[in-house]
Design a protein around this motif. Sequence first.
Motif, PDB file in Angstrom:
ATOM      1  N   GLN A 324       0.825  -1.202   0.000  1.00 47.71           N
ATOM      2  CA  GLN A 324       0.000   0.000   0.000  1.00 47.71           C
ATOM      3  C   GLN A 324       0.862   1.256   0.000  1.00 47.71           C
ATOM      4  OE1 GLN A 324      -2.616  -0.315   3.342  1.00 47.71           O
ATOM      5  NE2 GLN A 324      -3.787  -2.015   2.480  1.00 47.71           N
ATOM      6  N   TYR A 325       1.915   1.274   0.791  1.00 48.94           N
ATOM      7  CA  TYR A 325       2.806   2.425   0.804  1.00 48.94           C
ATOM      8  C   TYR A 325       3.398   2.645  -0.587  1.00 48.94           C
ATOM      9  CZ  TYR A 325       2.946   2.499   5.954  1.00 48.94           C
ATOM     10  OH  TYR A 325       2.636   2.581   7.290  1.00 48.94           O
ATOM     11  N   ARG A 326       3.910   1.589  -1.174  1.00 50.86           N
ATOM     12  CA  ARG A 326       4.608   1.708  -2.455  1.00 50.86           C
ATOM     13  C   ARG A 326       3.657   2.087  -3.585  1.00 50.86           C
ATOM     14  NH1 ARG A 326       6.100  -3.528  -3.241  1.00 50.86           N
ATOM     15  NH2 ARG A 326       4.229  -3.808  -4.508  1.00 50.86           N
ATOM     16  N   ASP A 327       2.565   1.330  -3.712  1.00 47.91           N
ATOM     17  CA  ASP A 327       1.641   1.573  -4.814  1.00 47.91           C
ATOM     18  C   ASP A 327       0.915   2.905  -4.664  1.00 47.91           C
ATOM     19  OD1 ASP A 327       2.439  -0.917  -5.642  1.00 47.91           O
ATOM     20  OD2 ASP A 327       0.600  -1.941  -5.016  1.00 47.91           O
ATOM     21  N   GLY A 328       0.540   3.232  -3.429  1.00 46.97           N
ATOM     22  CA  GLY A 328      -0.155   4.495  -3.201  1.00 46.97           C
ATOM     23  C   GLY A 328       0.730   5.692  -3.481  1.00 46.97           C
ATOM     24  N   GLU A 329       1.977   5.642  -3.055  1.00 40.96           N
ATOM     25  CA  GLU A 329       2.895   6.756  -3.309  1.00 40.96           C
ATOM     26  C   GLU A 329       3.123   6.936  -4.801  1.00 40.96           C
ATOM     27  OE1 GLU A 329       6.501   9.031  -3.902  1.00 40.96           O
ATOM     28  OE2 GLU A 329       6.184   6.943  -4.477  1.00 40.96           O
ATOM     29  N   ARG A 330       3.208   5.824  -5.516  1.00 42.91           N
ATOM     30  CA  ARG A 330       3.392   5.897  -6.967  1.00 42.91           C
ATOM     31  C   ARG A 330       2.173   6.533  -7.639  1.00 42.91           C
ATOM     32  NH1 ARG A 330       6.019   0.711  -8.258  1.00 42.91           N
ATOM     33  NH2 ARG A 330       3.960  -0.169  -7.909  1.00 42.91           N
ATOM     34  N   PHE A 331       0.967   6.192  -7.154  1.00 40.19           N
ATOM     35  CA  PHE A 331      -0.268   6.780  -7.691  1.00 40.19           C
ATOM     36  C   PHE A 331      -0.279   8.292  -7.459  1.00 40.19           C
ATOM     37  CE2 PHE A 331      -4.476   8.450  -6.699  1.00 40.19           C
ATOM     38  CZ  PHE A 331      -5.174   8.165  -7.867  1.00 40.19           C
ATOM     39  N   VAL A 332      -0.008   8.705  -6.227  1.00 41.43           N
ATOM     40  CA  VAL A 332      -0.054  10.136  -5.900  1.00 41.43           C
ATOM     41  C   VAL A 332       0.961  10.902  -6.731  1.00 41.43           C
ATOM     42  CG1 VAL A 332       0.282  11.852  -4.080  1.00 41.43           C
ATOM     43  CG2 VAL A 332      -0.910   9.713  -3.579  1.00 41.43           C
TER      44      VAL A 332
END
Length: 376
Positions: A324-332
């Motif tokens: 979640q940290y990795r994928d969410g940061e990439r999305f933002v």
Amino acid sequence: MTSIGGAEMVDWKLAVATAARLMRPGPEVTRDEAREVVAELRRHAGASEAHVREFTLMRPAGAAAATPVLVVDRVGWVKANVAGFRAVLGPLLEKMQSRRAGVPGGAVLGVVGGKVTGVELGMLLSFLSSRVLGQYETFAPASPELPGGDNGGGRLLLVAPNIVHVERELEVDPHHFRLWVCLHEETHRTQFAAVPWLRDHIEGEIQTFLAETELDPATLLERIREAVQSLAGGRAPEDEGERGGRSIVELVQTPVQREVLARLTAVMSLLEGHADYVMDGVGPQVVPSVAEIREKFQQRRATGAGRLDAALRKLLGLDAKLRQYRDGERFVRAVVDEVGMEGFNRVWTSPNTLPTKAEIAKPADWVARVHGKTDG
């Protein structure tokens, strides 16, 4: 307390006592050092408010902006989370009590009872209590010991011994690290304070998830047994098919719950990724050693503390948290690069503008849906 067959389903006091008995000792600090850590974390939490709001362009208003910041030890973190579990799980436990009579296999839960459940919950919390640096408690019933925000608002917890432990383990500047952690956690406080509907939306999703819980103990035990066999090597990973690699949390689900979990996963990925993006975005301005901290912290986050730690993370579904940290940061990052911070902030307009799980993986699809923009 809710009970089944005359026995408490969850002995909450025993959960706290078990966690306190089993948790690891914190780092060695003098009384003066402890006071200074607490005071500095409070100062950094206050300073982080202005940094986060300036960077994110999010402006909390009214009582929501006054959620408390509490610096706690590991036992304090456990007590706060037990209170939160009790509040969130209350409706489910009441429903299970009302359906106890006539449920096939229901006697199993009566035999196991709340003492065992309390011990199991305490064991889980003892494991987590030494790993959490901070936490925004969305569902935080207030108490004299742990005050909450107005009208059921949340509170921000900073776990002082864990922050000291990690800063020493990473050998980074402690003052920089403490501010960096506060930036992440303050972002969560800002998210909920500036988006009034977000708390109720998440609570509604959680209650929908719980309402779909299968109350047949035989089915529940079968799914848990399947999870344990998988983790114990009962099936080779290549033979597990669709369920290969799932945590015990994912295995004990209905199809409807999987749909709800997909939506919750997308929201949590957004919130965690946004917090990571913000603390790294603000970092260079106020945390001189942010690049070193991020590199060392990412390595620690990815590797854990050893094989046992990795196995427990898998069992509890904590590997999903790391994604979640990795994928969410990439999305933002991708969305802000495309439409700017104000354009990204349209994500907070309503539940309909939250990204789906698929859009977290493909940010351009969210931009196209919400902004009407395509790569072409």
